[in-house]
Write a protein that holds these residues in place. Structure first.
Motif, PDB file in Angstrom:
ATOM      1  N   ASP A 150      -6.914   2.889  -6.142  1.00  0.00           N
ATOM      2  CA  ASP A 150      -5.727   3.409  -5.457  1.00  0.00           C
ATOM      3  C   ASP A 150      -4.529   3.439  -6.405  1.00  0.00           C
ATOM      4  OD1 ASP A 150      -6.423   3.549  -2.377  1.00  0.00           O
ATOM      5  OD2 ASP A 150      -7.375   1.759  -3.192  1.00  0.00           O
ATOM      6  N   ARG A 151      -4.433   2.406  -7.222  1.00  0.00           N
ATOM      7  CA  ARG A 151      -3.364   2.358  -8.222  1.00  0.00           C
ATOM      8  C   ARG A 151      -3.946   1.906  -9.545  1.00  0.00           C
ATOM      9  NH1 ARG A 151       2.487  -0.230  -7.213  1.00  0.00           N
ATOM     10  NH2 ARG A 151       2.669   1.828  -6.243  1.00  0.00           N
TER      11      ARG A 151
ATOM     12  N   ALA B 125      -1.850   5.874  -5.167  1.00  0.00           N
ATOM     13  CA  ALA B 125      -0.662   5.005  -5.172  1.00  0.00           C
ATOM     14  C   ALA B 125       0.055   5.017  -6.512  1.00  0.00           C
ATOM     15  CB  ALA B 125      -1.058   3.571  -4.808  1.00  0.00           C
TER      16      ALA B 125
ATOM     17  N   LYS C  17      -9.491  12.421  -4.975  1.00  0.00           N
ATOM     18  CA  LYS C  17      -8.222  11.719  -5.132  1.00  0.00           C
ATOM     19  C   LYS C  17      -8.183  11.008  -6.477  1.00  0.00           C
ATOM     20  CE  LYS C  17      -7.483  10.744  -0.217  1.00  0.00           C
ATOM     21  NZ  LYS C  17      -7.304   9.663   0.799  1.00  0.00           N
TER      22      LYS C  17
ATOM     23  N   HIS D 182      -6.646  -1.975  -7.166  1.00  0.00           N
ATOM     24  CA  HIS D 182      -5.713  -1.781  -8.280  1.00  0.00           C
ATOM     25  C   HIS D 182      -6.444  -2.193  -9.551  1.00  0.00           C
ATOM     26  CE1 HIS D 182      -1.395  -2.551 -10.018  1.00  0.00           C
ATOM     27  NE2 HIS D 182      -2.242  -2.181 -10.966  1.00  0.00           N
TER      28      HIS D 182
ATOM     29  N   TYR E 189      -8.094  -1.432  -0.603  1.00  0.00           N
ATOM     30  CA  TYR E 189      -7.191  -1.077  -1.710  1.00  0.00           C
ATOM     31  C   TYR E 189      -7.729  -1.659  -3.007  1.00  0.00           C
ATOM     32  CZ  TYR E 189      -2.646  -0.650  -4.125  1.00  0.00           C
ATOM     33  OH  TYR E 189      -1.630  -0.332  -4.984  1.00  0.00           O
TER      34      TYR E 189
ATOM     35  N   ALA F 223       0.841  -1.188   0.000  1.00  0.00           N
ATOM     36  CA  ALA F 223       0.000   0.000   0.000  1.00  0.00           C
ATOM     37  C   ALA F 223       0.884   1.248   0.000  1.00  0.00           C
ATOM     38  CB  ALA F 223      -0.906  -0.008   1.228  1.00  0.00           C
TER      39      ALA F 223
END
Length: 415
Positions: free
Chosen positions: A165-166, A221, A217, A145, A143, A52
């Motif tokens: 997040d990514r 990440a 946001k 991805h 999280y 993370a």
């Protein structure tokens, strides 16, 4: 056609996700699902481990939305001409599975990739919808991805970052020639254009956050990518140069390297066997040197042979030091941080400890020994208050001295 159960789909689509190295597993025993029993694998599929933004190692459910695909990339097990069992999740099924695993405390998040169904934009919409359901309907704060699709509408690529997040986009292969030959449906300008979209959105969001506390946001990440190693003729130097360029241009968090693995019913244009796994390992070490040790791509490549390949029996940091012996030994009591970071056997923590300790006293060889796993490896390249490698530094057989076990070389960078 027999309708698959959710568990059967999970078995197919978790196993199919194991070829994506962008979410790496670690610290588990080797179990796979090739025999059709069990769900996924702890080594690269099913449940994987990632880091993370705050540095925590977290467990993710790693699956494909579908392994159906309209593309025909030669190296991909899920290409349209491949004879594999196919399955497909709906966005709601992905969300339900993620929540079910999360509530059982098996995972802390989701890694979602996919083959291409109908079109790139349609597939991207389905993946985003799964993330949206989790975030907006269930207030999921774990999280996420998302492996985004470069051929999709840029606005969809941007939207993915609002829920994930990514985000990551695979460059697939290190060279334009390799991509053209092995993935005819994909193009470098399209891939890099999508990466530009993500990078611009990350920068814009970062700037907005400075002025507006409640600014949304976007992929906090960052973004990452993956390239396949050994499927084409690219050398290690080609790969390192490409990676360095990607880091510089797109501000990537990570470049992942995945050694090509032969697949069933493989295309005749592919190699018959996979490259040595040690080659993948050496590339990760080279990547580490560029990211944390201040090496430039040309410095790492200087350690390669005339064909651009890194040695497999020793790590690239040691190979560099052996090739440029005139730069050593360095005085641990006087040398700058960037110079100490080039000493084989000294890691970042060890160098930081040296810089702190030498403010108080002169360091002796025994002090350095406490900071490294392999003093044998360090001694030829340093000068300490009570040590100067007069006879050792110029030995013709120095390579065998610092790597006495041949292929079983001692610790890479030390403590």
């Amino acid at each position: 056609m027999t309708q698959l159960t959710t568990m059967e789909k999970l078995g197919v689509l978790a196993d199919a996700a194991k070829y994506d190295a962008s979410c790496a597993s670690s610290g588990t025993s080797k179990r796979d699902s090739r025999n059709g029993k069990g769900i996924g694998s702890t080594e690269g599929s099913g449940i994987c481990h990632a880091y993370a933004p705050d540095g925590r190692c977290i467990s993710l459910l790693k699956i494909l939305l579908t392994n159906h695909c309209i593309f025909d990339c030669h190296y991909c097990i899920n290409r349209k001409s491949s004879n594999v069992r196919r399955a497909r999740f709906s966005p709601q099924e992905v969300a339900d599975l993620t929540l079910s695993f999360y509530r059982r405390n098996y995972i802390e998040g989701l890694f979602l990739s996919s083959g291409i169904i109908k079109s790139s934009s349609h597939t991207m919409e389905q993946m985003i919808e799964a993330a949206r359901i989790l975030r907006e309907e269930h207030q999921f704060r774990g999280y996420i991805h998302l492996k985004t699709i470069p051929e999709a509408d840029p606005e969809l690529v941007r939207r993915a970052g609002l829920f994930a997040d990514r985000v990551s986009i695979n460059v697939e292969l290190p060279t334009v020639a390799g991509l053209t030959r092995l993935a005819p449906d994909k193009s470098v300008p399209v891939i890099e254009g999508a990466m530009d979209v993500i990078q611009d959105a990350i920068v814009e969001t970062r700037d907005a956050k400075r002025h507006f506390r409640n600014a949304p946001k976007f992929a906090p990440a960052g973004q990452s990518t993956q390239m396949i190693i050994g499927a084409d003729a690219a050398s290690d130097a080609d790969i390192i140069t490409r990676s360095s360029g990607l880091y510089g241009r797109f501000g990537l968090r990570r470049v992942y390297y995945s050694a090509f693995s032969p697949i069933p019913d493989a295309s005749a244009v592919l190699p018959l066997k996979r490259p040595p796994l040690m080659r993948e390992h050496r590339l990760y070490q080279s990547d580490w040197l560029m990211r944390f040790y201040g090496y430039r791509a040309d410095e790492v490549n200087a350690a390669a042979d005339p064909g651009g390949m890194l040695p497999l029996d020793i790590d690239p940091k040691l190979a560099f030091a052996l090739k440029f012996r005139d730069r050593f030994p360095v005085d641990v009591n006087r040398a700058a941080r960037e110079t100490l970071l080039r000493v084989p056997g000294l890691g970042v923590r060890a160098v930081n400890a040296i810089l702190s300790a030498r403010r108080l006293r002169l360091l002796r060889l025994e002090d350095i020994a406490r900071l490294t796993v392999s003093l044998i490896k360090v001694r030829p390249f340093i000068i300490a208050a009570d040590w100067r490698p007069v006879m050792l530094a110029d030995r013709a057989d120095l390579r065998s001295v610092v790597a006495p076990r041949g292929g079983e070389q001692l610790e890479l960078f030390g403590a």
